[in-house]
Design an enzyme around this catalytic site. Structure first.
Site, PDB file in Angstrom:
ATOM      1  N   GLU A  94      -0.033  -1.358   5.709  1.00  0.00           N
ATOM      2  CA  GLU A  94       1.024  -0.911   6.614  1.00  0.00           C
ATOM      3  C   GLU A  94       0.895   0.571   6.924  1.00  0.00           C
ATOM      4  OE1 GLU A  94       5.022   0.745   7.729  1.00  0.00           O
ATOM      5  OE2 GLU A  94       3.734   1.250   6.037  1.00  0.00           O
ATOM      6  N   ASP A 100       0.831  -1.209   0.000  1.00  0.00           N
ATOM      7  CA  ASP A 100       0.000   0.000   0.000  1.00  0.00           C
ATOM      8  C   ASP A 100       0.859   1.250   0.000  1.00  0.00           C
ATOM      9  OD1 ASP A 100       0.793  -0.868   2.619  1.00  0.00           O
ATOM     10  OD2 ASP A 100      -0.540   0.630   3.493  1.00  0.00           O
TER      11      ASP A 100
END
Length: 386
Positions: A147, A85
């Protein structure tokens, strides 16, 4: 283990594809996106190389996936780990399209180039050299979800006990310098509720702001005590920190404040337990609230990231220092390392790019970092898998 790499795209082509697939994670629903296209793309590249690829949906988070890709077998092995991400972006501040890999000034620009989609093509390029080797221990490429927001991808892996290996390198941008420790992050919310009333007679209410004033003194005293007790010279800021970030209370000068809310953050050093810190805070604040007849709420704004440390003499630390020529150091930012440590993995953070470029408009990865990164990763695979 045999595989085919003849149709595998090169590093630039791989990163171009990954950057073109938006995978923003955010606590804000209007920004938040699935990372499924990214992990499926990685799987398409890894499976023809002979990797056994598993896509694991993160429980309670539809559209969010972790990927575990394993080459070879055995009880030990090496994990090369990255998150799929990115943070949100402000396209008005970018000189080029965030989702188009753009080369200028010997740099590749794009959202996620250094933080940290750029790590995956380099890890795959390093692995390419070993697909026809007989690995004594497995090589695992791990891709995680979320994350940048919740770290729930890494949490889910720790709870599931996966992956199983001996060593792990997380390819966050460290300028290819090994990092063996970082502070934790705690963000906390404290609320006092009293009773509003006319300011001309204090006995008509219970002032939540006055309670918070006293609580602030207790928190700052705790901070002083922790800073006297704990210090680590490896960090630029050697002591744990507490920042009183924002406060809101009351509604009018002539009304007794009925409610006051404080948000603050704590950055504990390795060796400090987050639950113990919260208990110390409660121990100081609960009697205060009771004495003033205020109701109190105290809770984390998010689950927090524990501090992380791998010993200086660990085998992985020594190997990375030898391959890079740099002594392992400490950083101020947090990573998924604590959850890989919970799995029993000797863990270290090291990857191409610099944290200064992360979360910024015109994020970039310097081309000069590419070949050294592949060389270092090949060295690690040779050390821990052959």
């Amino acid at each position: 283990m045999s595989g085919s790499t003849q149709h595998l795209p090169g590093v630039r082509e791989m990163l171009t594809k990954l950057i073109s697939q938006p995978s923003i994670s955010s606590a804000s629903a209007e920004w938040d996106q699935s990372n499924e296209p990214v992990v499926r793309t990685l799987a398409e590249w890894l499976e023809p190389m002979g990797f056994n690829v598993e896509l694991l949906e993160v429980p309670g988070m539809p559209g969010k996936y972790n990927m575990i890709a394993t080459l070879g077998s055995g009880p030990g092995g090496l994990v090369l780990s990255g998150h799929t991400d990115t943070v949100p972006y402000d396209d008005k501040r970018w000189q080029s399209d965030p989702f188009t890999l753009t080369e200028r000034d010997d740099r590749w620009y794009g959202l996620g180039t250094c933080d940290m989609k750029g790590f995956f093509p380099l890890a795959i390029e390093a692995a390419r050299a070993f697909v026809d080797e007989e690995l004594k221990q497995p090589l695992i490429i791990l891709a995680t979800a979320d994350e940048e927001s919740s770290m729930n991808g890494a949490r889910a892996l720790a709870e599931a006990g996966r992956p199983k290996a001996r060593y792990a390198v997380i390819g966050e941008p460290t300028g290819l310098k090994p990092v063996r420790m970082h502070k934790g992050i705690m963000m906390e919310r404290l609320v006092f509720e009293g009773q509003s009333g006319h300011s001309s007679d204090p006995s008509l209410g219970r002032n939540a702001m006055e309670g918070m004033h006293e609580a602030l003194g207790e928190l700052l005293a705790l901070r002083s005590g922790w800073q006297a007790q704990y210090s680590n010279p490896n960090f630029k800021v050697q002591v744990p920190t507490m920042n009183l970030g924002c406060i809101h209370g009351g509604d009018n000068p002539n009304r007794i404040c009925g409610r006051c809310e404080l948000h603050f953050d704590l950055r504990p050093l390795p060796g400090m337990d987050m639950n113990a810190l919260r208990q110390e805070i409660l121990h100081k604040l609960q009697p205060l609230a009771k004495k003033r007849e205020l109701s109190m709420e105290f809770e984390p704004l998010f689950d927090g990231v524990p501090p992380f440390e791998t010993p200086a003499d660990a085998q992985l630390v020594r190997a990375c220092e030898k391959l890079t020529g740099h002594t392992a150091e400490a950083v101020a930012f947090a990573t998924e390392a604590p959850w890989l440590q919970k799995l029993g993995l000797e863990t270290l953070v090291m990857g191409p790019g610099y944290i200064d470029q992360a979360h910024q408009p015109d994020e970039f990865l310097e081309l000069s970092q590419l070949d050294p990164a592949v060389r270092i990763l090949k060295g690690l695979i040779k050390e821990f898998c052959l």
